[in-house]
Enzyme design. Sequence first.
Site, PDB file in Angstrom:
ATOM      1  N   HIS A 172      -5.220 -12.720  -5.227  1.00 46.36           N
ATOM      2  CA  HIS A 172      -5.502 -11.531  -4.425  1.00 46.36           C
ATOM      3  C   HIS A 172      -7.023 -11.340  -4.444  1.00 46.36           C
ATOM      4  O   HIS A 172      -7.554 -10.587  -5.250  1.00 46.36           O
ATOM      5  CB  HIS A 172      -4.782 -10.325  -5.056  1.00 46.36           C
ATOM      6  CG  HIS A 172      -4.852  -9.091  -4.201  1.00 46.36           C
ATOM      7  ND1 HIS A 172      -3.776  -8.608  -3.509  1.00 46.36           N
ATOM      8  CD2 HIS A 172      -5.869  -8.248  -3.919  1.00 46.36           C
ATOM      9  CE1 HIS A 172      -4.125  -7.531  -2.839  1.00 46.36           C
ATOM     10  NE2 HIS A 172      -5.391  -7.282  -3.074  1.00 46.36           N
TER      11      HIS A 172
ATOM     12  N   HIS B  87      -4.804  -9.904   0.008  1.00 55.35           N
ATOM     13  CA  HIS B  87      -5.876  -8.947   0.006  1.00 55.35           C
ATOM     14  C   HIS B  87      -6.379  -8.721   1.434  1.00 55.35           C
ATOM     15  O   HIS B  87      -6.613  -7.578   1.819  1.00 55.35           O
ATOM     16  CB  HIS B  87      -7.033  -9.395  -0.885  1.00 55.35           C
ATOM     17  CG  HIS B  87      -8.229  -8.514  -0.793  1.00 55.35           C
ATOM     18  ND1 HIS B  87      -8.174  -7.161  -1.069  1.00 55.35           N
ATOM     19  CD2 HIS B  87      -9.506  -8.769  -0.434  1.00 55.35           C
ATOM     20  CE1 HIS B  87      -9.389  -6.651  -0.902  1.00 55.35           C
ATOM     21  NE2 HIS B  87     -10.200  -7.576  -0.512  1.00 55.35           N
TER      22      HIS B  87
ATOM     23  N   HIS C 291      -5.899  -8.239   5.261  1.00 56.62           N
ATOM     24  CA  HIS C 291      -4.704  -7.609   5.796  1.00 56.62           C
ATOM     25  C   HIS C 291      -4.129  -8.269   7.038  1.00 56.62           C
ATOM     26  O   HIS C 291      -3.040  -7.948   7.458  1.00 56.62           O
ATOM     27  CB  HIS C 291      -4.978  -6.119   6.040  1.00 56.62           C
ATOM     28  CG  HIS C 291      -4.992  -5.336   4.775  1.00 56.62           C
ATOM     29  ND1 HIS C 291      -4.826  -3.980   4.738  1.00 56.62           N
ATOM     30  CD2 HIS C 291      -5.108  -5.725   3.486  1.00 56.62           C
ATOM     31  CE1 HIS C 291      -4.888  -3.562   3.488  1.00 56.62           C
ATOM     32  NE2 HIS C 291      -5.067  -4.595   2.706  1.00 56.62           N
TER      33      HIS C 291
ATOM     34  N   ASP D 257      -1.590  -4.928  -4.578  1.00 57.08           N
ATOM     35  CA  ASP D 257      -1.716  -3.729  -3.750  1.00 57.08           C
ATOM     36  C   ASP D 257      -0.351  -3.205  -3.317  1.00 57.08           C
ATOM     37  O   ASP D 257      -0.168  -2.776  -2.174  1.00 57.08           O
ATOM     38  CB  ASP D 257      -2.631  -3.975  -2.543  1.00 57.08           C
ATOM     39  CG  ASP D 257      -4.105  -4.086  -2.948  1.00 57.08           C
ATOM     40  OD1 ASP D 257      -4.407  -3.979  -4.156  1.00 57.08           O
ATOM     41  OD2 ASP D 257      -4.946  -4.261  -2.065  1.00 57.08           O
TER      42      ASP D 257
ATOM     43  N   HIS E  88      -6.403  -2.670  -5.374  1.00 55.70           N
ATOM     44  CA  HIS E  88      -6.106  -1.233  -5.314  1.00 55.70           C
ATOM     45  C   HIS E  88      -5.359  -0.761  -6.557  1.00 55.70           C
ATOM     46  O   HIS E  88      -5.551   0.356  -7.005  1.00 55.70           O
ATOM     47  CB  HIS E  88      -5.270  -0.907  -4.070  1.00 55.70           C
ATOM     48  CG  HIS E  88      -6.090  -0.705  -2.846  1.00 55.70           C
ATOM     49  ND1 HIS E  88      -6.243   0.515  -2.253  1.00 55.70           N
ATOM     50  CD2 HIS E  88      -6.827  -1.567  -2.119  1.00 55.70           C
ATOM     51  CE1 HIS E  88      -7.030   0.400  -1.200  1.00 55.70           C
ATOM     52  NE2 HIS E  88      -7.393  -0.863  -1.090  1.00 55.70           N
TER      53      HIS E  88
ATOM     54  N   HIS F  26       0.817  -1.223   0.000  1.00 59.33           N
ATOM     55  CA  HIS F  26       0.000   0.000   0.000  1.00 59.33           C
ATOM     56  C   HIS F  26       0.852   1.276   0.000  1.00 59.33           C
ATOM     57  O   HIS F  26       0.606   2.198   0.786  1.00 59.33           O
ATOM     58  CB  HIS F  26      -0.980  -0.008   1.179  1.00 59.33           C
ATOM     59  CG  HIS F  26      -2.143  -0.928   0.939  1.00 59.33           C
ATOM     60  ND1 HIS F  26      -3.294  -0.522   0.304  1.00 59.33           N
ATOM     61  CD2 HIS F  26      -2.317  -2.241   1.211  1.00 59.33           C
ATOM     62  CE1 HIS F  26      -4.135  -1.558   0.213  1.00 59.33           C
ATOM     63  NE2 HIS F  26      -3.555  -2.607   0.743  1.00 59.33           N
TER      64      HIS F  26
END
Lengths: 463, 463
Positions: free
Chosen positions: B216, B245, B247, B59, B128, B21
């Site tokens: 994911h 995916h 967390h 992500d 994302h 991220h």
Amino acid sequence: MGSTQDESLSTFKILVATDNHLGVWEKNPERGNDSFETFEEVLAIAVEQDVDFILLEGDLFHENKPSRQCVLRCMELLKKCTHGDKSVQFDFLSDAAENFKHIKNPVVNYMDPNLNIGVPIFSIHGNHDDPSGLGQHCALELLSSSGLINYFGKTSDLKDINIMPLLLEKGETKFAIFGLSSIKDERLFRLFKEGKVKMLRPKEYEDKWFNLMVLHQNHNKQCGMINHIPESFLDNFLDLVVWDHEHECILQAQVPHESAPDSFHVIQPGSSVATSLCAGKAVPKQVALLEVFKRKFSITPVDLKTVRPFVFAMVSLSDHDLDDATSIMENSPVENFVEEKVRDMIKESETQITGHSKQPKKPLIRLRVEFSNEAQMFNVVRFGHKFAEVVANPEDMILFKKEKKEVKKDELGIDNDAMDAAFNDMEVEETRVEDLVRQYFAGIENQVQNLSLLSERGLCGER
Amino acid sequence: MGSTQDESLSTFKILVATDNHLGVWEKNPERGNDSFETFEEVLAIAVEQDVDFILLEGDLFHENKPSRQCVLRCMELLKKCTHGDKSVQFDFLSDAAENFKHIKNPVVNYMDPNLNIGVPIFSIHGNHDDPSGLGQHCALELLSSSGLINYFGKTSDLKDINIMPLLLEKGETKFAIFGLSSIKDERLFRLFKEGKVKMLRPKEYEDKWFNLMVLHQNHNKQCGMINHIPESFLDNFLDLVVWDHEHECILQAQVPHESAPDSFHVIQPGSSVATSLCAGKAVPKQVALLEVFKRKFSITPVDLKTVRPFVFAMVSLSDHDLDDATSIMENSPVENFVEEKVRDMIKESETQITGHSKQPKKPLIRLRVEFSNEAQMFNVVRFGHKFAEVVANPEDMILFKKEKKEVKKDELGIDNDAMDAAFNDMEVEETRVEDLVRQYFAGIENQVQNLSLLSERGLCGER
């Protein structure tokens, strides 16, 4: 140049191109590829001509935030051209940590031990792809971070500019490139006026260097005194200035054509794609092959063959005896006249067909029609339908403009001598409109002259 | 594993990380660096552990269109880690033109003769950083185009998915990686149901391959039957599935914990940064070292030491005997109670200090306060001012939630057996709410049961 063996080993051969405007019209199905095709051609010329490096001078991207697709296509083209086993024949003498200090890992790409670069590219940024957003980065940094180009001339301190040249050496030739990436013209004008722009020349062998300056600014006075950079601002020690940003291609090596001392030559390669449809963009597009041996140089223009044909013309309806009458059933005499003119232009565009397999064939056509009477206008979009199959821009070929009644300048009653005096005396950094008005009145003193309304052009000083 | 010389030469050592991220909270002056610091740590672990390659599982970027600064920082970190003289010890056997067919120049980066890659990275995309915009490119392509990563598992045909594995070989170990970049769960669920997801196994030495699947997607049922991928959908020939995916970090090698046949193991490395402040993100962050020798594997979790301390707690005010009275002059008893609780949490956060020089010290604190009476609430922003110097998120430490009155499920009068039957019978690709309602009523047939209002949760099937 480069006739003897020794000279050849000491001659830099550089491809100079600018304003490639990748991504312009990207969403237009007909024109979306144009900028990429021509950029690919530019890179191919560099490879074919076996240049030492490519010098790009800003506005590689049309948008400040180019689309992901645009950046990707650019990366792919750059990788294909720049990566390879060709060995680079010149040395990089300056301090990369200074030249590329805006980059985390400041190293000239062809000396990066992890990259195999055959054709290095050096580039400044233009006004389209200048730094913006979080951290003030520009799109070119996406390319330089991954080692695809060497991005230089970024100014971090906009109050005091010290231009550190790239110092290159090939055999007996020492080559200094002073790069200044695009800055707002007004700001740069002031900084020059204040003596805040310094070019840091190498002390050693001072007279041996061929000094090239690269800048991306307005060259000609546009509207106003201070939103361009006069040639007289630039240092006399320069040998050649490559001036970019203005899209017209002017590639004959030439002496300065303004008031600067007779000390350096100026070239303006111009854009490689028509970003808008005006007269200046309808001249043939070229790139320059610059060869430098010691302090001598030569320029060879190379025609670009993938550029879409573009014909621009103007016509004033009042010069022609045309009936204004229209009927629903048939076209007006004006429309018939314009149609004939457009067909002539399409025919004329055929002379621009080069035979290059990647040149798009449908031409861009722009006819500026000056009218005096609104009844002469017709629906240009509907008109365009007739040409949908043969023209790249059927929807906006015709631009109607109302004919202007000419006003003689001296009828305005402005005392031009007083205006000149006001402008020439002024300390630019302090100029405010109020001061200008005060100076103007001081200039005319006790003359019996009435106050005239100053138009914007008048205020900007263009007469 | 890897104890003998031979085994060591045939053992793949892989760093597995996901959900980095990059760029989350980028504009927050306190937290803006967190994702980058930890990603740098992840890459450093890979170098220190001398892994064969890094496997990233989506992500990498928090935003679909990450800021230019975010992409640049990522590129710089990747370049520093992946470029270098270390020689890659495994062979790439599959057809890169198939594995990377979405890329113009499909080649695995460490075999590109113009790049010197020491630590290759393979990555799928997540939800994302999935493809979007003109040409449907994703942010990872900016990295793969310049050779910084090998981006795989992109699906071009969303009606029929054929997963071509990466085929790698090191000594005696044959390693197939089936990558499936993020697709909308509902769509993928349907494709699996329709038998439209195929894994193309190499025919040769079929039983010799260690088969890893990387995906994911939602792993657990969230709200609804069809927006996650049940383990039972995946092929039995797989040895290990890395599920990303979600967390929460679950890294003990484990047997499937649902209804799937006892055929493969599942790990879930979880995110390397707290993207939101909930219980699942407050577990320690780790990456996995995966070692594979022939068809045996082992997982070694490695703690991440740069992760900002994060303490999550819940408190229900009704469990404590607190006076609701407030006065302008002093804090309410509730506020005093909460303040004390927060101070305890800050103290608790100190146990998460690792001593890593780059670990940010100010903790993230999230206290969920359940109240029954609005008079117990206070201004959480003003409350946060007291902690501005010691907490990373003073403005949103406290989250007030109204206590829910529990409703017993069977009071709703829904016939759960009939609902189950309706869900299990349904042909998923044809399910419409209307059908579901019809099936429900068919299920209850002539039973004397009234129609109840179905809440959204009821409709989604979570009971």
